[in-house]
Design a protein around this motif. Structure first.
Motif, PDB file in Angstrom:
ATOM      1  N   PRO A 194       0.823  -1.217   0.000  1.00  0.00           N
ATOM      2  CA  PRO A 194       0.000   0.000   0.000  1.00  0.00           C
ATOM      3  C   PRO A 194       0.856   1.265   0.000  1.00  0.00           C
ATOM      4  O   PRO A 194       1.961   1.282   0.558  1.00  0.00           O
ATOM      5  CB  PRO A 194      -0.799  -0.104   1.299  1.00  0.00           C
ATOM      6  N   ALA A 195       0.358   2.304  -0.620  1.00  0.00           N
ATOM      7  CA  ALA A 195       1.044   3.596  -0.631  1.00  0.00           C
ATOM      8  C   ALA A 195       1.382   4.017   0.791  1.00  0.00           C
ATOM      9  O   ALA A 195       0.606   3.794   1.716  1.00  0.00           O
ATOM     10  CB  ALA A 195       0.149   4.644  -1.287  1.00  0.00           C
ATOM     11  N   GLY A 196       2.572   4.585   0.975  1.00  0.00           N
ATOM     12  CA  GLY A 196       3.000   5.065   2.278  1.00  0.00           C
ATOM     13  C   GLY A 196       3.643   4.019   3.167  1.00  0.00           C
ATOM     14  O   GLY A 196       4.119   4.338   4.253  1.00  0.00           O
ATOM     15  N   SER A 197       3.676   2.753   2.727  1.00  0.00           N
ATOM     16  CA  SER A 197       4.282   1.673   3.524  1.00  0.00           C
ATOM     17  C   SER A 197       5.789   1.637   3.310  1.00  0.00           C
ATOM     18  O   SER A 197       6.267   1.727   2.189  1.00  0.00           O
ATOM     19  CB  SER A 197       3.707   0.320   3.116  1.00  0.00           C
ATOM     20  N   HIS A 198       6.522   1.486   4.396  1.00  0.00           N
ATOM     21  CA  HIS A 198       7.968   1.287   4.308  1.00  0.00           C
ATOM     22  C   HIS A 198       8.209  -0.179   3.979  1.00  0.00           C
ATOM     23  O   HIS A 198       7.662  -1.058   4.646  1.00  0.00           O
ATOM     24  CB  HIS A 198       8.641   1.655   5.627  1.00  0.00           C
ATOM     25  N   HIS A 199       9.003  -0.441   2.944  1.00  0.00           N
ATOM     26  CA  HIS A 199       9.209  -1.820   2.535  1.00  0.00           C
ATOM     27  C   HIS A 199      10.614  -2.045   1.984  1.00  0.00           C
ATOM     28  O   HIS A 199      11.268  -1.119   1.526  1.00  0.00           O
ATOM     29  CB  HIS A 199       8.155  -2.248   1.506  1.00  0.00           C
ATOM     30  N   ASN A 200      11.036  -3.293   2.059  1.00  0.00           N
ATOM     31  CA  ASN A 200      12.311  -3.740   1.529  1.00  0.00           C
ATOM     32  C   ASN A 200      12.112  -5.171   1.044  1.00  0.00           C
ATOM     33  O   ASN A 200      11.302  -5.913   1.596  1.00  0.00           O
ATOM     34  CB  ASN A 200      13.392  -3.682   2.608  1.00  0.00           C
ATOM     35  N   THR A 201      12.841  -5.561   0.015  1.00  0.00           N
ATOM     36  CA  THR A 201      12.777  -6.918  -0.505  1.00  0.00           C
ATOM     37  C   THR A 201      14.189  -7.497  -0.526  1.00  0.00           C
ATOM     38  O   THR A 201      15.115  -6.844  -1.005  1.00  0.00           O
ATOM     39  CB  THR A 201      12.180  -6.933  -1.925  1.00  0.00           C
ATOM     40  N   THR A 202      14.340  -8.717  -0.011  1.00  0.00           N
ATOM     41  CA  THR A 202      15.646  -9.364   0.101  1.00  0.00           C
ATOM     42  C   THR A 202      15.602 -10.740  -0.550  1.00  0.00           C
ATOM     43  O   THR A 202      14.646 -11.489  -0.352  1.00  0.00           O
ATOM     44  CB  THR A 202      16.024  -9.534   1.596  1.00  0.00           C
ATOM     45  N   ASN A 203      16.641 -11.076  -1.302  1.00  0.00           N
ATOM     46  CA  ASN A 203      16.773 -12.413  -1.870  1.00  0.00           C
ATOM     47  C   ASN A 203      17.182 -13.362  -0.748  1.00  0.00           C
ATOM     48  O   ASN A 203      18.239 -13.211  -0.148  1.00  0.00           O
ATOM     49  CB  ASN A 203      17.829 -12.420  -2.973  1.00  0.00           C
ATOM     50  N   VAL A 204      16.355 -14.348  -0.470  1.00  0.00           N
ATOM     51  CA  VAL A 204      16.659 -15.355   0.553  1.00  0.00           C
ATOM     52  C   VAL A 204      16.805 -16.747  -0.058  1.00  0.00           C
ATOM     53  O   VAL A 204      16.931 -17.722   0.657  1.00  0.00           O
ATOM     54  CB  VAL A 204      15.576 -15.374   1.665  1.00  0.00           C
ATOM     55  N   GLY A 205      16.817 -16.819  -1.392  1.00  0.00           N
ATOM     56  CA  GLY A 205      16.908 -18.106  -2.063  1.00  0.00           C
ATOM     57  C   GLY A 205      18.322 -18.411  -2.531  1.00  0.00           C
ATOM     58  O   GLY A 205      19.262 -17.655  -2.297  1.00  0.00           O
ATOM     59  N   ALA A 206      18.464 -19.528  -3.230  1.00  0.00           N
ATOM     60  CA  ALA A 206      19.767 -19.989  -3.704  1.00  0.00           C
ATOM     61  C   ALA A 206      20.173 -19.319  -5.009  1.00  0.00           C
ATOM     62  O   ALA A 206      21.319 -19.335  -5.385  1.00  0.00           O
ATOM     63  CB  ALA A 206      19.742 -21.495  -3.879  1.00  0.00           C
ATOM     64  N   GLY A 207      19.233 -18.758  -5.726  1.00  0.00           N
ATOM     65  CA  GLY A 207      19.524 -18.070  -6.978  1.00  0.00           C
ATOM     66  C   GLY A 207      18.782 -16.754  -7.017  1.00  0.00           C
ATOM     67  O   GLY A 207      18.038 -16.430  -6.082  1.00  0.00           O
ATOM     68  N   PRO A 208      18.967 -15.968  -8.061  1.00  0.00           N
ATOM     69  CA  PRO A 208      18.297 -14.680  -8.116  1.00  0.00           C
ATOM     70  C   PRO A 208      16.806 -14.825  -8.408  1.00  0.00           C
ATOM     71  O   PRO A 208      16.423 -15.459  -9.385  1.00  0.00           O
ATOM     72  CB  PRO A 208      19.006 -13.941  -9.261  1.00  0.00           C
ATOM     73  N   PRO A 209      15.944 -14.239  -7.560  1.00  0.00           N
ATOM     74  CA  PRO A 209      14.526 -14.246  -7.873  1.00  0.00           C
ATOM     75  C   PRO A 209      14.272 -13.265  -9.014  1.00  0.00           C
ATOM     76  O   PRO A 209      15.039 -12.313  -9.199  1.00  0.00           O
ATOM     77  CB  PRO A 209      13.864 -13.770  -6.579  1.00  0.00           C
ATOM     78  N   LYS A 210      13.236 -13.507  -9.770  1.00  0.00           N
ATOM     79  CA  LYS A 210      12.839 -12.591 -10.834  1.00  0.00           C
ATOM     80  C   LYS A 210      11.537 -11.938 -10.387  1.00  0.00           C
ATOM     81  O   LYS A 210      10.523 -12.613 -10.177  1.00  0.00           O
ATOM     82  CB  LYS A 210      12.636 -13.352 -12.131  1.00  0.00           C
ATOM     83  N   LEU A 211      11.573 -10.620 -10.196  1.00  0.00           N
ATOM     84  CA  LEU A 211      10.424  -9.861  -9.719  1.00  0.00           C
ATOM     85  C   LEU A 211      10.079  -8.763 -10.700  1.00  0.00           C
ATOM     86  O   LEU A 211      10.970  -8.088 -11.225  1.00  0.00           O
ATOM     87  CB  LEU A 211      10.733  -9.215  -8.360  1.00  0.00           C
ATOM     88  N   LEU A 212       8.797  -8.584 -10.929  1.00  0.00           N
ATOM     89  CA  LEU A 212       8.303  -7.488 -11.744  1.00  0.00           C
ATOM     90  C   LEU A 212       7.527  -6.570 -10.821  1.00  0.00           C
ATOM     91  O   LEU A 212       6.713  -7.053 -10.029  1.00  0.00           O
ATOM     92  CB  LEU A 212       7.405  -8.033 -12.861  1.00  0.00           C
ATOM     93  N   THR A 213       7.773  -5.280 -10.862  1.00  0.00           N
ATOM     94  CA  THR A 213       7.033  -4.348 -10.020  1.00  0.00           C
ATOM     95  C   THR A 213       6.199  -3.429 -10.884  1.00  0.00           C
ATOM     96  O   THR A 213       6.610  -2.991 -11.959  1.00  0.00           O
ATOM     97  CB  THR A 213       7.972  -3.507  -9.131  1.00  0.00           C
ATOM     98  N   VAL A 214       5.003  -3.161 -10.399  1.00  0.00           N
ATOM     99  CA  VAL A 214       4.068  -2.278 -11.103  1.00  0.00           C
ATOM    100  C   VAL A 214       3.587  -1.251 -10.097  1.00  0.00           C
ATOM    101  O   VAL A 214       3.218  -1.584  -8.989  1.00  0.00           O
ATOM    102  CB  VAL A 214       2.863  -3.077 -11.635  1.00  0.00           C
TER     103      VAL A 214
END
Length: 67
Positions: A47-67
């Motif tokens: 949601p707008a105004g939320s503080h957020h961070n995303t971290t790779n916790v897997g064995a390879g690179p995750p593929k993420l698309l943001t909109v």
């Protein structure tokens, strides 16, 4: 985006809603201090105004698309 092992995007906050489309891999999202596991084919929202961070916790690179 694709994050190397252990890397994060850094703490962010936006004035609009954001969607993450997890195409491949695993990651962890921290949303206003609460952790959430992200897995392939999930569609988490930030949601707008939320503080957020995303971290790779897997064995390879995750593929993420943001909109």
């Amino acid at each position: 985006m694709a994050l190397p092992e252990g890397e994060d995007i850094g703490l962010e906050v936006h004035n609009v809603d954001q969607l993450f489309i997890v195409i491949q891999g695993a990651a962890r999202a921290d949303l206003d201090g609460s952790p959430y596991e992200l897995a392939t084919h999930t569609l988490p929202s930030v949601p707008a105004g939320s503080h957020h961070n995303t971290t790779n916790v897997g064995a390879g690179p995750p593929k993420l698309l943001t909109v």
